[in-house]
Design a protein around this motif. Sequence first.
Motif, PDB file in Angstrom:
ATOM      1  N   ILE A 187      45.980  43.549  53.048  1.00  0.00           N
ATOM      2  CA  ILE A 187      45.981  42.594  52.271  1.00  0.00           C
ATOM      3  C   ILE A 187      44.956  42.774  50.885  1.00  0.00           C
ATOM      4  CG2 ILE A 187      45.752  40.128  51.860  1.00  0.00           C
ATOM      5  CD1 ILE A 187      46.869  40.211  55.255  1.00  0.00           C
ATOM      6  N   LEU A 188      43.781  43.632  51.256  1.00  0.00           N
ATOM      7  CA  LEU A 188      42.886  44.173  50.358  1.00  0.00           C
ATOM      8  C   LEU A 188      43.787  45.103  49.362  1.00  0.00           C
ATOM      9  CD1 LEU A 188      39.848  43.727  52.906  1.00  0.00           C
ATOM     10  CD2 LEU A 188      40.056  43.073  51.209  1.00  0.00           C
ATOM     11  N   ALA A 189      43.783  45.951  49.551  1.00  0.00           N
ATOM     12  CA  ALA A 189      44.208  46.533  48.663  1.00  0.00           C
ATOM     13  C   ALA A 189      45.775  46.387  47.751  1.00  0.00           C
ATOM     14  CB  ALA A 189      44.660  48.010  49.678  1.00  0.00           C
ATOM     15  N   ALA A 190      46.218  45.151  47.851  1.00  0.00           N
ATOM     16  CA  ALA A 190      47.334  44.867  47.189  1.00  0.00           C
ATOM     17  C   ALA A 190      46.375  44.209  46.649  1.00  0.00           C
ATOM     18  CB  ALA A 190      48.389  44.335  47.841  1.00  0.00           C
ATOM     19  N   GLN A 191      45.371  43.235  47.071  1.00  0.00           N
ATOM     20  CA  GLN A 191      44.944  42.286  45.706  1.00  0.00           C
ATOM     21  C   GLN A 191      43.668  43.202  45.059  1.00  0.00           C
ATOM     22  OE1 GLN A 191      46.760  39.755  45.330  1.00  0.00           O
ATOM     23  NE2 GLN A 191      45.302  38.387  46.491  1.00  0.00           N
ATOM     24  N   PHE A 192      43.038  44.004  44.802  1.00  0.00           N
ATOM     25  CA  PHE A 192      42.004  44.681  44.193  1.00  0.00           C
ATOM     26  C   PHE A 192      42.253  44.460  42.860  1.00  0.00           C
ATOM     27  CE2 PHE A 192      39.455  47.076  47.750  1.00  0.00           C
ATOM     28  CZ  PHE A 192      39.097  45.457  47.749  1.00  0.00           C
ATOM     29  N   PRO A 193      43.626  45.603  42.135  1.00  0.00           N
ATOM     30  CA  PRO A 193      44.566  44.828  40.641  1.00  0.00           C
ATOM     31  C   PRO A 193      44.249  43.905  40.456  1.00  0.00           C
ATOM     32  CG  PRO A 193      44.999  47.163  42.047  1.00  0.00           C
ATOM     33  CD  PRO A 193      44.343  46.785  43.262  1.00  0.00           C
TER      34      PRO A 193
ATOM     35  N   SER B 105      39.168  50.009  34.666  1.00  0.00           N
ATOM     36  CA  SER B 105      37.559  50.863  34.871  1.00  0.00           C
ATOM     37  C   SER B 105      36.654  49.905  36.726  1.00  0.00           C
ATOM     38  CB  SER B 105      36.572  50.948  34.048  1.00  0.00           C
ATOM     39  OG  SER B 105      36.082  49.679  33.608  1.00  0.00           O
ATOM     40  N   VAL B 106      37.216  48.902  36.788  1.00  0.00           N
ATOM     41  CA  VAL B 106      36.537  48.169  37.052  1.00  0.00           C
ATOM     42  C   VAL B 106      36.988  47.745  39.060  1.00  0.00           C
ATOM     43  CG1 VAL B 106      35.293  45.758  38.037  1.00  0.00           C
ATOM     44  CG2 VAL B 106      34.580  46.385  35.750  1.00  0.00           C
ATOM     45  N   ALA B 107      38.642  47.700  38.807  1.00  0.00           N
ATOM     46  CA  ALA B 107      39.334  47.546  39.589  1.00  0.00           C
ATOM     47  C   ALA B 107      39.369  49.513  40.107  1.00  0.00           C
ATOM     48  CB  ALA B 107      41.278  48.340  38.981  1.00  0.00           C
ATOM     49  N   THR B 108      39.181  50.646  39.600  1.00  0.00           N
ATOM     50  CA  THR B 108      38.715  51.774  39.787  1.00  0.00           C
ATOM     51  C   THR B 108      37.397  52.240  40.327  1.00  0.00           C
ATOM     52  OG1 THR B 108      39.853  52.883  38.212  1.00  0.00           O
ATOM     53  CG2 THR B 108      38.667  54.024  39.727  1.00  0.00           C
ATOM     54  N   LEU B 109      36.424  50.638  40.440  1.00  0.00           N
ATOM     55  CA  LEU B 109      35.128  51.104  40.958  1.00  0.00           C
ATOM     56  C   LEU B 109      35.248  50.498  42.357  1.00  0.00           C
ATOM     57  CD1 LEU B 109      32.088  51.306  40.970  1.00  0.00           C
ATOM     58  CD2 LEU B 109      31.903  49.246  39.379  1.00  0.00           C
TER      59      LEU B 109
END
Length: 434
Positions: free
Chosen positions: A238-244, A256-260
């Motif tokens: 859930i966390l990984a899918a929601q980051f972007p 760039s913030v999503a990558t961070l």
Amino acid sequence: MTPSFRLLAERRFLPLFVTQFLGAFNDNLFRTAMIMLVTFEVLKDPTAEASFSAVAGGLFILPFFLLSALSGQLADGRDKAKIVRLVKSVEIAIMVFGAAGLLLANIPLMLAALFAMGVHSTFFGPIKYAILPQHLESDEVLGGTGLVEAGSYGAILLGTIVGGIVPAHIAAVLVLIVAVLGRIAGQKVPAAPSENPDVRIDFHILRASIRLVRDTMHIRRLFLAITAISFFWMQGAILAAQFPPLVKNALSANQSVATLFLSIFSIGVAVGSIIINRLLKGAVSARFAPAAAILMGLFVCDLYWTVAHWPPTDGTLLDLRSFVALPHADRVLIDLFGVAVAGGMFVVPLYAFLTTTVPKAQTARTVAANNIVNAGAMVFATVMLAGLVHFGVSIAGTLLLVAVMSIGAALLAYRLHLACDRHAADLRAAALRD
């Protein structure tokens, strides 16, 4: 050099470590480049972006659910090193299609390659854990498992950073180069002959999966360990899918913030893997897992609160420098790091437990059974996430769901700790009687 890090200088461990490092790097280089391309350049609708991220995660996980039984049987019945070399050869072919998808911005082609990489990882996954008890001493397995996990998340970090910052056409070239390097490293993995060459391969996927899970989960301590690990991976999915979409649509920040965010999460899990190995001093135990699960939930709760009260913006996406200058940005980053460190401390001993409490001839199938249950849990989590997004649940709301799930993970880990203590006491009593 500590005993664990000394393994990196030995051929019985280093080639496997490098092979899995490059595989994890390539997975995340391709997946991140694909998601960033689709989220920030192809799709223009927030709901579609969140749904795509969930679907991509589900497609990568699905092969673990379908094919883990077959992969576990093959790994226990064949030389694991030979399977490594075959799997890494197939990766090169897969990345030809993945590179074409990135160059053409073709979503179906990219998703097909992502699914194929899930198949690749399904067959490699049981080996990277099951081979450790075969090449390492019993008091080295926890340290080796911790290094594998730390290396995996270090690779995820690098793959995420590179996939998030390089143009799609450069990523297309890199995934091919890394696949070739992975095949070269795989050639150096020492032989790992089967402990049970008479294993019969059942190619009926459904029947084999049901039998494998049934035969593994009826052992209480394995049931508790696998279920606890599944809770962790549901939260992670859930966390990984929601980051972007979290970065773009809730925090109004750019790629760039999503990558961070993904990078900090990867670093945190690697740090947690190392910390727990130091705390346990090589012993395989779940005694710190309940506290780690609760700590993870507390950090997610704070992240939920911060995101839910994030001030509105004018719609302009902030770059990395502008984002970190915001008053509450440091709180978000600390929460992410805390979640990841606690997660690493939670899951690493449980993986070591799976590979050290069963006979070596059954380790790959035990890991495969774990992968089936984990994959089913993650597919369920991603489907549930897509459904919640469809019905209007906010990104902050999905974070709250992750926090609540930590309670279940802590309860399972505590029961596992008690079950392990009882099992150890029974073994000591039996030894005294003999």
